[in-house]
Enzyme design. Sequence first.
Site, PDB file in Angstrom:
ATOM      1  N   HIS A  90      43.072  38.664  43.154  1.00 13.16           N
ATOM      2  CA  HIS A  90      42.378  39.531  42.638  1.00 13.16           C
ATOM      3  C   HIS A  90      42.970  40.460  41.977  1.00 13.16           C
ATOM      4  O   HIS A  90      42.681  41.256  40.799  1.00 13.16           O
ATOM      5  CB  HIS A  90      40.984  40.107  43.348  1.00 13.16           C
ATOM      6  CG  HIS A  90      41.310  41.149  44.242  1.00 13.16           C
ATOM      7  ND1 HIS A  90      41.696  41.159  45.771  1.00 13.16           N
ATOM      8  CD2 HIS A  90      41.221  42.402  43.942  1.00 13.16           C
ATOM      9  CE1 HIS A  90      42.093  42.150  46.178  1.00 13.16           C
ATOM     10  NE2 HIS A  90      41.688  42.968  45.419  1.00 13.16           N
TER      11      HIS A  90
ATOM     12  N   ASP B 151      42.955  34.468  48.460  1.00 11.18           N
ATOM     13  CA  ASP B 151      43.401  35.815  47.721  1.00 11.18           C
ATOM     14  C   ASP B 151      44.595  36.107  47.821  1.00 11.18           C
ATOM     15  O   ASP B 151      45.065  37.477  47.993  1.00 11.18           O
ATOM     16  CB  ASP B 151      42.394  36.944  48.164  1.00 11.18           C
ATOM     17  CG  ASP B 151      42.205  38.343  47.319  1.00 11.18           C
ATOM     18  OD1 ASP B 151      42.743  37.900  46.092  1.00 11.18           O
ATOM     19  OD2 ASP B 151      41.979  39.276  47.790  1.00 11.18           O
TER      20      ASP B 151
ATOM     21  N   GLY C  26      42.934  50.124  45.008  1.00 12.56           N
ATOM     22  CA  GLY C  26      44.386  50.139  44.555  1.00 12.56           C
ATOM     23  C   GLY C  26      45.086  49.958  45.829  1.00 12.56           C
ATOM     24  O   GLY C  26      46.465  49.450  45.694  1.00 12.56           O
ATOM     25  N   ASN C  27      44.679  49.925  47.183  1.00 13.56           N
ATOM     26  CA  ASN C  27      45.309  49.534  48.272  1.00 13.56           C
ATOM     27  C   ASN C  27      45.467  47.985  48.173  1.00 13.56           C
ATOM     28  O   ASN C  27      46.499  47.328  48.914  1.00 13.56           O
ATOM     29  CB  ASN C  27      44.937  49.786  49.575  1.00 13.56           C
ATOM     30  CG  ASN C  27      45.140  51.204  49.910  1.00 13.56           C
ATOM     31  OD1 ASN C  27      44.693  52.354  49.398  1.00 13.56           O
ATOM     32  ND2 ASN C  27      45.922  51.473  50.639  1.00 13.56           N
ATOM     33  N   SER C  28      44.832  47.219  47.612  1.00 14.25           N
ATOM     34  CA  SER C  28      44.841  45.643  47.494  1.00 14.25           C
ATOM     35  C   SER C  28      46.217  45.130  47.412  1.00 14.25           C
ATOM     36  O   SER C  28      46.877  45.688  46.329  1.00 14.25           O
ATOM     37  CB  SER C  28      43.852  44.914  46.494  1.00 14.25           C
ATOM     38  OG  SER C  28      42.494  45.256  47.097  1.00 14.25           O
TER      39      SER C  28
ATOM     40  N   LEU D 218      40.033  22.249  38.548  1.00 14.82           N
ATOM     41  CA  LEU D 218      39.544  21.508  37.425  1.00 14.82           C
ATOM     42  C   LEU D 218      40.787  22.126  36.546  1.00 14.82           C
ATOM     43  O   LEU D 218      41.242  22.984  36.424  1.00 14.82           O
ATOM     44  CB  LEU D 218      38.482  22.046  36.786  1.00 14.82           C
ATOM     45  CG  LEU D 218      36.956  21.713  37.561  1.00 14.82           C
ATOM     46  CD1 LEU D 218      35.762  22.303  36.845  1.00 14.82           C
ATOM     47  CD2 LEU D 218      36.863  20.422  37.715  1.00 14.82           C
ATOM     48  N   GLY D 219      41.052  20.826  35.737  1.00 14.77           N
ATOM     49  CA  GLY D 219      41.905  21.059  34.520  1.00 14.77           C
ATOM     50  C   GLY D 219      43.416  20.253  34.780  1.00 14.77           C
ATOM     51  O   GLY D 219      43.623  19.851  35.788  1.00 14.77           O
TER      52      GLY D 219
END
Length: 171
Positions: free
Chosen positions: A8, A38, A113-115, A170-171
């Site tokens: 993300h 994630d 912002g810690n992600s 998909l794709g």
Amino acid sequence: GFIVTNHHVIEGASKITVRLNNGKEFAAAVVGADEATDIAVLWIDSAGYELTVATLGASFDLVAGEDILAIGNPMGSLGGTVTEGMISATVRQIRVGNHIMTLLQVSAPINPGNSGGGLFNMAGELVGIVNAKVTSESIEGLGFAIPVDIAYDVVLEIIEHGYVRGRPDLG
């Protein structure tokens, strides 16, 4: 060097820059990402600059009450910020976006912002990748991290194949 962060964090980005704690910046390329866990893996050409590699711990060894440190970049401008807390729970099933994830719950302050930042035990070993927090007026101190034991397998799949095999797409 390979850089591990959250899906993300890089989703939809047209340009990604990795900034080290000393301010040195590198253009990054996406090796691959996995929305379900994630996790995203980036590649930077460090041009001979020696990068510090995190020592991996084991998240399955963690117990509730164990002290931890979260390192991140709150507000996108306070890189290298360290917050302390403890493991509140080792197996929490929570919904993050469209996915139910099994995460570590931590009491360390987790801010926007810690992600993608690291969660470390007191031996300095990486035990998780910070990825979520719950916010409301009546809730405080509910931060979450992807256990390193889960993240490691995903990272290896992405490095080897560019994606996690066995996931419908998909794709």
